[in-house]
Scaffold this active site. Structure first.
Site, mmCIF file in Angstrom:
data_model
loop_
_atom_site.group_PDB
_atom_site.id
_atom_site.type_symbol
_atom_site.label_atom_id
_atom_site.label_comp_id
_atom_site.label_asym_id
_atom_site.label_seq_id
_atom_site.Cartn_x
_atom_site.Cartn_y
_atom_site.Cartn_z
ATOM 1 N N HIS A 170 0.830 -1.210 0.000
ATOM 2 C CA HIS A 170 0.000 0.000 0.000
ATOM 3 C C HIS A 170 0.862 1.256 0.000
ATOM 4 O O HIS A 170 0.411 2.320 -0.389
ATOM 5 C CB HIS A 170 -0.991 0.002 1.165
ATOM 6 C CG HIS A 170 -0.387 0.223 2.508
ATOM 7 N ND1 HIS A 170 0.038 -0.796 3.319
ATOM 8 C CD2 HIS A 170 -0.149 1.355 3.183
ATOM 9 C CE1 HIS A 170 0.523 -0.297 4.432
ATOM 10 N NE2 HIS A 170 0.416 1.009 4.381
ATOM 11 N N ASP B 273 -0.654 -7.391 0.438
ATOM 12 C CA ASP B 273 -0.062 -6.102 0.784
ATOM 13 C C ASP B 273 1.446 -6.266 0.908
ATOM 14 O O ASP B 273 1.993 -6.371 2.004
ATOM 15 C CB ASP B 273 -0.663 -5.561 2.085
ATOM 16 C CG ASP B 273 -0.284 -4.108 2.331
ATOM 17 O OD1 ASP B 273 0.310 -3.485 1.438
ATOM 18 O OD2 ASP B 273 -0.590 -3.597 3.425
ATOM 19 N N SER C 148 4.043 1.628 8.487
ATOM 20 C CA SER C 148 3.634 0.690 7.444
ATOM 21 C C SER C 148 4.820 -0.054 6.844
ATOM 22 O O SER C 148 5.854 0.530 6.543
ATOM 23 C CB SER C 148 2.923 1.428 6.318
ATOM 24 O OG SER C 148 1.622 1.753 6.666
#
Length: 327
Positions: free
Chosen positions: A186, A210, A286
């Protein structure tokens, strides 16, 4: 900025309204050898296994015969109502109905249930439909309600940046002698694309999965994460397993795995097969790693104020055909 953390650590793409996904995907291996053998001998007559509060494996069995089999192997066991096949079938049925904004569902092996999570931000009509569906399954499904919303944690172990945003590196890996970084997909899609820390994007998949694979332009890629822990293998996470995670923003935090094979939709994107934990993360984390000692488990995707969800490293490693650095 240090050039190595993951020892290059987590991607964090700073983007309004997005939280940092730190995906460190890795399955748990050796500690589960005993339970795995017992489950194999029981075939379909098992409800999976988890780690209890003391960190010891517990195999869920369906009857007294299974209990005797497990105990004769020296493994702690518990008799439950629902098989792993039943739980997985219900979870797959929910998947087939389509994703729901700001909601998710997965397997809580310790409580022998499928858990459905809904939030204040879940649209009322879709939330009500999901809850009605869950109620049809009785005690096989549990619905947990939460404040706020699910988010993607864009930003990150060791910082990686494309000049527009930040994420964290999950794991250093290699393929055909080339040093590479494994992080969250992402970050690539929502953070503006590579190069990351000067290294070109090799591949990514988001949504559904992801993950992101990028060149490691630093020339340094030890098989360790930011706190110096050496990663020696990738493994699958197990409910109850104690883990640590690392990221650009939050540094190292710890928690336990609460759900596996988790599906969630956040910010209009759906990801499957995640595992969720009680470890806390924030924007910029992330792509950062989740790990249990030397076992790499996954990279951070998203969550809420008290939950962090990761995409399994085992799936990402298989997708790209990469391995841990030899040196």
């Amino acid at each position: 900025m240090r050039t190595t953390r993951a020892k290059i650590g987590v991607l964090g793409a700073a983007s309004a309204g997005l939280l940092a996904l730190s995906l460190a995907t890795t399955p748990v291996a050796s500690a589960a050898a005993g339970p795995d053998r017992v489950m194999s001998s029981l075939g379909a007559a098992t409800g999976g296994y988890y780690f209890d509060e003391a960190g010891k494996p517990v195999v869920n069995v369906l009857n007294d015969a299974g209990l005797a089999t497990a105990q004769s192997s020296g493994v702690t066991a518990k008799v439950v109502r629902h098989s792993l096949g039943e739980l997985t079938g219900v979870k797959q049925h929910l998947d087939s109905l389509g994703s729901v904004p700001n909601a998710g569902w997965g397997l809580d092996i310790a409580r022998n249930q499928v858990v459905v999570d809904v939030y204040d931000a879940t649209p009322a009509a879709e939330r009500d439909r999901l809850v009605r569906t869950a109620q049809q399954y009785g005690d096989l499904i549990r619905v947990d309600k939460h404040a706020g919303a699910m988010s993607l944690f864009i930003k990150g172990g060791e910082e990686i940046t494309n000049g527009k945003g930040y994420c964290s590196n999950g794991f250093n890996v290699e393929k055909d002698g080339k040093k590479l970084l494994l992080s969250a997909g992402h970050c690539e899609v929502l953070g503006g694309g590579g190069p990351w820390n000067g290294g070109k994007t090799v591949g990514f998949k988001f949504p559904d999965e992801d993950n992101l694979l990028a060149e490691n332009a630093s020339g340094e890629g030890p098989s360790e994460v930011g706190d110096g822990t050496k990663i020696t293998s990738f493994a699958d996470a197990v409910v109850g397993e104690a883990i640590k995670r690392d990221g650009r923003t939050s540094g190292v935090t710890s928690g336990k795995v609460t759900k596996v094979d988790y599906t969630f939709e956040a910010e209009g994107y759906t990801v499957y097969h995640e595992f969720c934990t009680t470890a806390k993360s924030a924007g910029g984390d992330s792509g950062g790693p989740a790990y249990d000692g030397g076992k790499g488990l996954g990279t951070l995707s998203g969550g809420d104020s008290s939950t962090s969800c990761f995409f399994p490293a085992s799936i990402s490693v298989k997708r790209y055909g990469v391995s841990l650095p030899r040196s």
